[in-house]
Design a protein around this motif. Structure first.
Motif, PDB file in Angstrom:
ATOM      1  N   PRO A  36      28.306 -62.014  42.631  1.00 59.61           N
ATOM      2  CA  PRO A  36      29.685 -62.334  43.260  1.00 59.61           C
ATOM      3  C   PRO A  36      29.920 -63.729  43.470  1.00 59.61           C
ATOM      4  CG  PRO A  36      27.991 -61.416  44.679  1.00 59.61           C
ATOM      5  CD  PRO A  36      27.465 -61.062  43.482  1.00 59.61           C
ATOM      6  N   VAL A  37      30.936 -64.245  42.982  1.00 57.94           N
ATOM      7  CA  VAL A  37      31.572 -65.668  43.471  1.00 57.94           C
ATOM      8  C   VAL A  37      32.640 -65.503  44.264  1.00 57.94           C
ATOM      9  CG1 VAL A  37      32.116 -67.928  42.617  1.00 57.94           C
ATOM     10  CG2 VAL A  37      30.263 -66.614  41.473  1.00 57.94           C
TER      11      VAL A  37
ATOM     12  N   VAL B  38      31.253 -62.250  38.601  1.00 58.20           N
ATOM     13  CA  VAL B  38      32.701 -61.595  39.090  1.00 58.20           C
ATOM     14  C   VAL B  38      33.100 -62.377  40.245  1.00 58.20           C
ATOM     15  CG1 VAL B  38      33.640 -59.205  40.152  1.00 58.20           C
ATOM     16  CG2 VAL B  38      31.911 -59.317  38.511  1.00 58.20           C
ATOM     17  N   LEU B  39      34.356 -63.033  40.010  1.00 53.32           N
ATOM     18  CA  LEU B  39      35.052 -63.584  40.925  1.00 53.32           C
ATOM     19  C   LEU B  39      35.631 -62.496  42.086  1.00 53.32           C
ATOM     20  CD1 LEU B  39      37.182 -66.589  39.336  1.00 53.32           C
ATOM     21  CD2 LEU B  39      34.659 -66.614  40.595  1.00 53.32           C
ATOM     22  N   VAL B  40      35.692 -62.888  43.463  1.00 47.07           N
ATOM     23  CA  VAL B  40      35.989 -62.199  44.481  1.00 47.07           C
ATOM     24  C   VAL B  40      36.911 -62.933  45.117  1.00 47.07           C
ATOM     25  CG1 VAL B  40      35.620 -60.604  46.551  1.00 47.07           C
ATOM     26  CG2 VAL B  40      33.889 -60.833  44.244  1.00 47.07           C
TER      27      VAL B  40
ATOM     28  N   ALA C 264      31.312 -57.961  48.282  1.00 43.72           N
ATOM     29  CA  ALA C 264      30.286 -59.078  47.670  1.00 43.72           C
ATOM     30  C   ALA C 264      28.849 -58.462  47.699  1.00 43.72           C
ATOM     31  CB  ALA C 264      30.519 -60.494  48.301  1.00 43.72           C
ATOM     32  N   ARG C 265      28.632 -57.935  48.852  1.00 37.31           N
ATOM     33  CA  ARG C 265      27.387 -57.403  49.102  1.00 37.31           C
ATOM     34  C   ARG C 265      27.129 -56.057  47.960  1.00 37.31           C
ATOM     35  NH1 ARG C 265      26.586 -56.085  55.118  1.00 37.31           N
ATOM     36  NH2 ARG C 265      28.214 -54.603  54.749  1.00 37.31           N
ATOM     37  N   LEU C 266      28.098 -55.490  47.780  1.00 36.91           N
ATOM     38  CA  LEU C 266      28.040 -54.301  46.957  1.00 36.91           C
ATOM     39  C   LEU C 266      27.888 -54.921  45.504  1.00 36.91           C
ATOM     40  CD1 LEU C 266      28.422 -51.388  46.108  1.00 36.91           C
ATOM     41  CD2 LEU C 266      30.815 -51.789  45.986  1.00 36.91           C
ATOM     42  N   LEU C 267      28.377 -55.770  44.940  1.00 40.71           N
ATOM     43  CA  LEU C 267      28.172 -56.425  43.696  1.00 40.71           C
ATOM     44  C   LEU C 267      26.772 -56.880  43.749  1.00 40.71           C
ATOM     45  CD1 LEU C 267      31.633 -58.027  43.237  1.00 40.71           C
ATOM     46  CD2 LEU C 267      30.970 -56.054  42.404  1.00 40.71           C
ATOM     47  N   ALA C 268      26.493 -57.856  44.540  1.00 36.75           N
ATOM     48  CA  ALA C 268      25.018 -58.233  44.714  1.00 36.75           C
ATOM     49  C   ALA C 268      24.015 -57.345  44.270  1.00 36.75           C
ATOM     50  CB  ALA C 268      24.980 -59.204  45.955  1.00 36.75           C
TER      51      ALA C 268
ATOM     52  N   LEU D 243      24.485 -63.469  51.453  1.00 38.35           N
ATOM     53  CA  LEU D 243      24.273 -63.076  49.949  1.00 38.35           C
ATOM     54  C   LEU D 243      23.043 -63.870  49.640  1.00 38.35           C
ATOM     55  CD1 LEU D 243      27.802 -63.825  48.313  1.00 38.35           C
ATOM     56  CD2 LEU D 243      26.706 -61.479  48.595  1.00 38.35           C
ATOM     57  N   GLY D 244      22.595 -64.895  50.483  1.00 42.14           N
ATOM     58  CA  GLY D 244      21.155 -65.582  50.020  1.00 42.14           C
ATOM     59  C   GLY D 244      21.540 -66.163  48.724  1.00 42.14           C
ATOM     60  N   GLY D 245      20.569 -65.876  47.669  1.00 41.23           N
ATOM     61  CA  GLY D 245      20.553 -66.441  46.547  1.00 41.23           C
ATOM     62  C   GLY D 245      21.251 -65.520  45.508  1.00 41.23           C
ATOM     63  N   ALA D 246      21.673 -64.284  45.945  1.00 44.37           N
ATOM     64  CA  ALA D 246      22.420 -63.220  44.936  1.00 44.37           C
ATOM     65  C   ALA D 246      23.835 -63.343  44.816  1.00 44.37           C
ATOM     66  CB  ALA D 246      22.072 -61.924  45.734  1.00 44.37           C
ATOM     67  N   GLY D 247      24.292 -64.451  45.064  1.00 40.04           N
ATOM     68  CA  GLY D 247      25.697 -64.921  45.035  1.00 40.04           C
ATOM     69  C   GLY D 247      25.915 -66.258  45.511  1.00 40.04           C
ATOM     70  N   VAL D 248      27.701 -66.508  45.371  1.00 41.55           N
ATOM     71  CA  VAL D 248      27.710 -67.770  46.126  1.00 41.55           C
ATOM     72  C   VAL D 248      29.167 -67.728  46.615  1.00 41.55           C
ATOM     73  CG1 VAL D 248      28.695 -69.891  45.162  1.00 41.55           C
ATOM     74  CG2 VAL D 248      26.760 -69.162  43.952  1.00 41.55           C
ATOM     75  N   ALA D 249      29.147 -68.406  47.701  1.00 40.92           N
ATOM     76  CA  ALA D 249      30.612 -68.332  48.631  1.00 40.92           C
ATOM     77  C   ALA D 249      31.102 -69.740  48.428  1.00 40.92           C
ATOM     78  CB  ALA D 249      30.034 -67.938  49.895  1.00 40.92           C
ATOM     79  N   LEU D 250      32.436 -69.787  48.145  1.00 40.14           N
ATOM     80  CA  LEU D 250      33.088 -71.249  47.856  1.00 40.14           C
ATOM     81  C   LEU D 250      34.196 -71.316  48.597  1.00 40.14           C
ATOM     82  CD1 LEU D 250      33.078 -70.775  43.963  1.00 40.14           C
ATOM     83  CD2 LEU D 250      31.392 -72.050  45.371  1.00 40.14           C
TER      84      LEU D 250
END
Length: 374
Positions: A229-230, A202-204, A218-222, A247-254
């Motif tokens: 979440p990306v 899911v792109l945020v 993002a935290r809710l999605l993860a 997020l740690g490993g539960a998502g990606v921040a770009l």
């Protein structure tokens, strides 16, 4: 080339400039020379840079203040009909018009629309001004009866504009760069950002400035365990680092990306907070859009207007967001209906076809004069 267009944008984020650049590309392909100018650069005494700095700072640190300004000056019934910057911007625009000698002026930002309408109404702009609305929700400062024509994202917006200013308003297809409808490089982009094939992305989107409550989203999605979440943090490196830790490993921040088309092609859905250009890109890519925690002012009005048009879903509460995403499973009628309505936006006339050639010149080759609204 006989035809020449002057597109007046604003470097407020990246959306207006991206629309201006794509419109210029299309016009050039059709044989019309197009020049893009930044209306903020036309203001004297570096007022444009100061305005951009103030707006960014407020949206990042005190969005309640922008919400107040927006309500008082942009949408209130007692709001002024023109911006305090109109006369200053109009003077700068008049200088550019004398230099460029365009056949048409195309504002894609509200201050630019005010400036062009001001000049046209007073007989200081001898060629048509055609305003391209970049939002579904149109506030008062987009509107000026001096402009000849408005291009709108949907029928309800066009009707509202015509009622407000008495000038013609037409639907036009979203102005999106080519390539978003192609699902190229999906596996490659997953590998580039460190995602597995089985991740439900899911792109945020936080816009080019990285604003809004995207960390909570993002935290809710993860934490749901159902979605990865990306987060597109734009050029907000501080936000990217914060989310990377959160997020740690539960998502990606770009950070800023040039491969949004590939990211959308790999996404299950887009969660957006402003109703801007990324939503239009998702519409083109066939990716459903859910809006949540909208930014203040025009962002909130924009996401509500998109939902009212039926091209996105607005999730007001945390639980609503997860329920909305769960209902978008491939094969379910809700997903198909939502993406079909969004895709239908692109079946209307492209913006460039409503600029040329009928509005530019009369049959005798003389630019059309300003005609006051009846």
């Amino acid at each position: 080339m006989r035809n020449r267009a002057l597109i007046v944008s604003a470097s407020m984020g990246a959306g207006h400039d991206a629309v201006a650049a794509e419109l210029a590309r299309r016009l050039a392909a059709a044989g019309t020379r197009a020049e893009v100018v930044d209306v903020l650069a036309l203001l004297p005494l570096r007022l444009g840079a100061l305005l951009r700095w103030w707006y960014r700072a407020v949206m990042l640190r005190a969005p309640w203040l922008y919400a107040l300004v927006y309500r008082v000056f942009f949408v209130s019934r007692r709001a002024p009909s023109t911006s305090p910057l109109t006369v200053l911007a109009a003077a700068g625009l008049a200088r550019v018009v004398r230099r460029v000698r365009p056949s048409v002026v195309v504002p894609v930002f509200h201050v630019a629309a005010q400036a062009a309408g001001h000049l046209r109404e007073r007989g200081r702009l001898a060629v048509p001004s055609v305003v391209v609305l970049t939002d579904f929700a149109v506030h008062r400062l987009w509107l000026h009866a001096g402009n000849d024509r408005y291009l709108c994202p949907d029928t309800s917006t066009a009707l509202a504009v015509t009622a407000a200013v008495g000038r013609p308003a037409f639907r036009c297809a979203p102005i999106v760069r080519p390539g978003f409808a192609r699902a190229d490089g999906v596996a490659d982009v997953r590998a580039r950002v460190g995602l597995r094939d089985g991740d439900r992305i899911v792109l945020v989107c936080a816009g080019s400035w990285g604003v809004g409550g995207v960390a909570a989203t993002a935290r809710l999605l993860a934490r749901s365990g159902r979605y990865t979440p990306v987060v597109l943090c734009g050029r907000n490196e501080r936000l990217r680092r914060r989310l990377e830790h959160l997020l740690g490993g539960a998502g990606v921040a770009l950070g800023w990306r040039d491969d949004v088309a590939d990211l959308l092609a790999s996404a299950y859905a887009l969660v957006d907070n402003a109703g801007g250009l990324t939503c239009r890109e998702a519409f083109a890519a066939g990716v459903p859009v859910v809006t949540h925690r909208p930014i203040a002012g025009h962002g909130r009005d924009g996401v509500l207007a998109m939902a009212q048009a039926g091209v996105s879903v607005h999730a007001r509460r945390r639980a609503d967001l997860l329920r909305a995403l769960d209902r978008l499973e491939p094969g379910l009628p809700g997903r198909a209906a939502l993406t079909a309505r969004a895709a239908a936006l692109f079946t209307t006339a492209p913006a460039e076809s409503l600029l040329l050639p009928d509005l530019l010149l009369r049959g005798d080759g003389v630019p059309r004069p300003y005609e006051p609204a009846p």
